[in-house]
Design a protein around this motif. Structure first.
Motif, PDB file in Angstrom:
ATOM      1  N   HIS A  14       0.688  -1.365  -0.119  1.00  0.00           N
ATOM      2  CA  HIS A  14      -0.110   0.080   0.014  1.00  0.00           C
ATOM      3  C   HIS A  14       0.842   1.132  -0.103  1.00  0.00           C
ATOM      4  O   HIS A  14       0.368   2.278  -0.507  1.00  0.00           O
ATOM      5  N   ARG A  15       2.193   1.164   0.444  1.00  0.00           N
ATOM      6  CA  ARG A  15       2.790   2.484   0.585  1.00  0.00           C
ATOM      7  C   ARG A  15       3.144   2.773  -0.859  1.00  0.00           C
ATOM      8  O   ARG A  15       3.490   3.740  -1.123  1.00  0.00           O
ATOM      9  N   ARG A  16       3.841   1.600  -1.816  1.00  0.00           N
ATOM     10  CA  ARG A  16       3.931   1.880  -3.207  1.00  0.00           C
ATOM     11  C   ARG A  16       2.981   2.477  -3.927  1.00  0.00           C
ATOM     12  O   ARG A  16       2.989   3.228  -4.724  1.00  0.00           O
ATOM     13  N   LEU A  17       1.703   1.845  -3.658  1.00  0.00           N
ATOM     14  CA  LEU A  17       0.710   2.183  -4.553  1.00  0.00           C
ATOM     15  C   LEU A  17       0.342   3.583  -4.057  1.00  0.00           C
ATOM     16  O   LEU A  17      -0.422   4.540  -4.731  1.00  0.00           O
ATOM     17  N   GLY A  18       0.518   3.966  -2.505  1.00  0.00           N
ATOM     18  CA  GLY A  18       0.084   5.209  -2.062  1.00  0.00           C
ATOM     19  C   GLY A  18       0.907   6.277  -2.998  1.00  0.00           C
ATOM     20  O   GLY A  18       0.311   7.289  -3.050  1.00  0.00           O
ATOM     21  N   ARG A  19       2.002   6.125  -3.205  1.00  0.00           N
ATOM     22  CA  ARG A  19       2.998   6.964  -3.902  1.00  0.00           C
ATOM     23  C   ARG A  19       2.634   7.143  -5.354  1.00  0.00           C
ATOM     24  O   ARG A  19       2.470   8.075  -5.934  1.00  0.00           O
TER      25      ARG A  19
END
Length: 423
Positions: A14-19
């Motif tokens: 979710h952190r990768r997709l959040g960016r």
């Protein structure tokens, strides 16, 4: 779990997709465990909040708002100071009467704490006026902020944060109503999961463990554990027992979820609490005209919005259900000549409460723009024919193309189809 220990190479992290999707971010000057929401992420979050509030309202909940600060004495009374203090931020003295060493109070000072929980505030709201047995069950809900002094080593993306928005509620009821209210709360959780397109990994009955972490009241624990077992059995749900995972004041049903790597966390809870009604001397007037002690059922449909958002991002890979998507309709003019018509379609969509945007030709070829918008549930390509006829041919996320129809009819049908699910 430390943020760096969470594998970033998973495609749905979710952190990768959040960016990548501009959903949320963080900044060292704001601080670790304190993410901010960008417009796309805020749109998803607001749709989720709206769904929760509408669902609760239809289920007979009444919403309140309470401050994120409270006097230290409030949490001494609730038991949090004795049992939960290590997870709380230190007290503040707004009058600056004296420093706050250890447990000593500044003479005449008013020590305030950031709340780690909403239940003491809700207990005081209940206590603020008399109640009759005819008002029970009284269901009080709030999307409220709370703060936990998580150590930096366990912070991770949205899953472990210091500033939490909790989808919280407290049901004040008679002993005879407890099981039915807990069952109804569990049913709300299950309906919400279906609307969100997610599923629980398992159900857990969280019980007290060893040590002084828990309120010492064996009869109270036996009673509340028996009630929660009854609720789980009546719902026909398999569950596992987890000693040492209870709240300090009572047992709980935890609804566990799993991330793409299989790691579990708790998203939703139902708790039975005989302790705080006694601590706060809560009462209602019974049919006999005498005061009686209510029971508190704590329940959270999706727990913290932050953890729920992390799970939704990872589970759906950014391809949210249409009612949650940051942009529900992308309007793509083929050339600059169709830009005015595309903007008119967008404006009509916005007027129908759709989240729509124009993706203009200066952002790439038509094929590139369609590919870039692959996570958007609906796309409408506006070419010369569509512009002249005021028609739309909607393209679905899976590549399906719907027949062209008048733009007004297409947008109205779309607005109904992507509306917030009914609770």
């Amino acid at each position: 779990m430390h943020d760096d220990d969470h594998p970033h190479d998973h495609p749905h992290d979710h952190r990768r997709l959040g960016r990548e999707l501009d959903l949320f971010g963080s900044d060292p000057l704001i601080g670790a465990g304190l993410p901010y929401w960008l417009p796309a992420g805020a749109a998803v979050r607001q749709a989720l909040e709206r769904y929760l509030q509408d669902t609760e309202r239809r289920a007979g909940y009444r919403h309140v708002h309470s401050p994120v600060l409270g006097k230290r004495e409030l949490y001494e009374l609730s038991g949090h100071w004795a049992h939960y203090r290590e997870d709380m931020f230190p007290p503040m003295d707004p009058d600056g009467a004296a420093p706050l060493p250890g447990d000593e109070r500044a003479p005449g000072g008013e020590h305030l704490v950031l709340r780690p929980s909403l239940c003491p505030h809700h207990a005081l709201i209940f206590r603020s006026r008399p109640h009759s047995y005819r008002e029970l069950p009284l269901r009080m809900a709030e999307l409220g902020g709370m703060y936990r002094a998580e150590r930096s080593g366990v912070l991770g993306g949205l899953t472990r944060v210091r500033a939490i928005t909790l989808n919280d509620a407290h049901i004040f009821c008679t002993v005879d109503q407890v099981a039915d209210e807990a069952r109804a709360a569990l049913a709300l959780i299950r309906r919400a999961y279906a609307a969100l397109g997610i599923a629980p990994a398992r159900y857990r009955l969280s019980l007290p463990g060893e040590g002084g972490k828990y309120v010492a009241a064996p009869a109270m624990w036996r009673r509340s554990v028996a009630l929660l077992r009854e609720v789980l059995d009546a719902a026909g749900l398999p569950f596992e027992e987890a000693p040492g995972e209870a709240a300090f004041y009572g047992p709980k049903i935890d609804v566990q979820i799993a991330d793409p790597a299989g790691r579990e966390s708790t998203l939703s809870t139902v708790q039975i609490d005989f302790h705080q009604p006694e601590r706060f001397a809560l009462h209602y007037t019974g049919p006999d005209g005498a005061p009686h002690r209510p029971v508190m059922v704590h329940r959270s449909i999706i727990g913290s919005l932050e953890r729920a958002m992390a799970h939704l991002i990872e589970h759906h890979g950014g391809a949210f259900p249409a009612w949650l998507a940051p942009v529900q309709l992308a309007v793509l003019p083929v050339t600059e000549e169709q830009l005015p018509q595309a903007e008119a379609v967008r404006d009509r969509a916005l007027a129908l409460d759709l989240r729509a945007e124009v993706v203009s030709p200066d952002r790439g070829t038509l094929g590139a723009r369609i590919r870039d918008g692959r996570l958007i549930p609906y796309q409408a390509v506006i070419g010369p024919r569509e512009a002249a006829d005021d028609h739309l041919a909607l393209r679905l996320r899976d590549g399906t193309r719907l027949p062209a129809e008048p733009a007004g009819a297409a947008l109205e049908r779309l607005a109904v189809g992507v509306g917030v699910p009914q609770g």
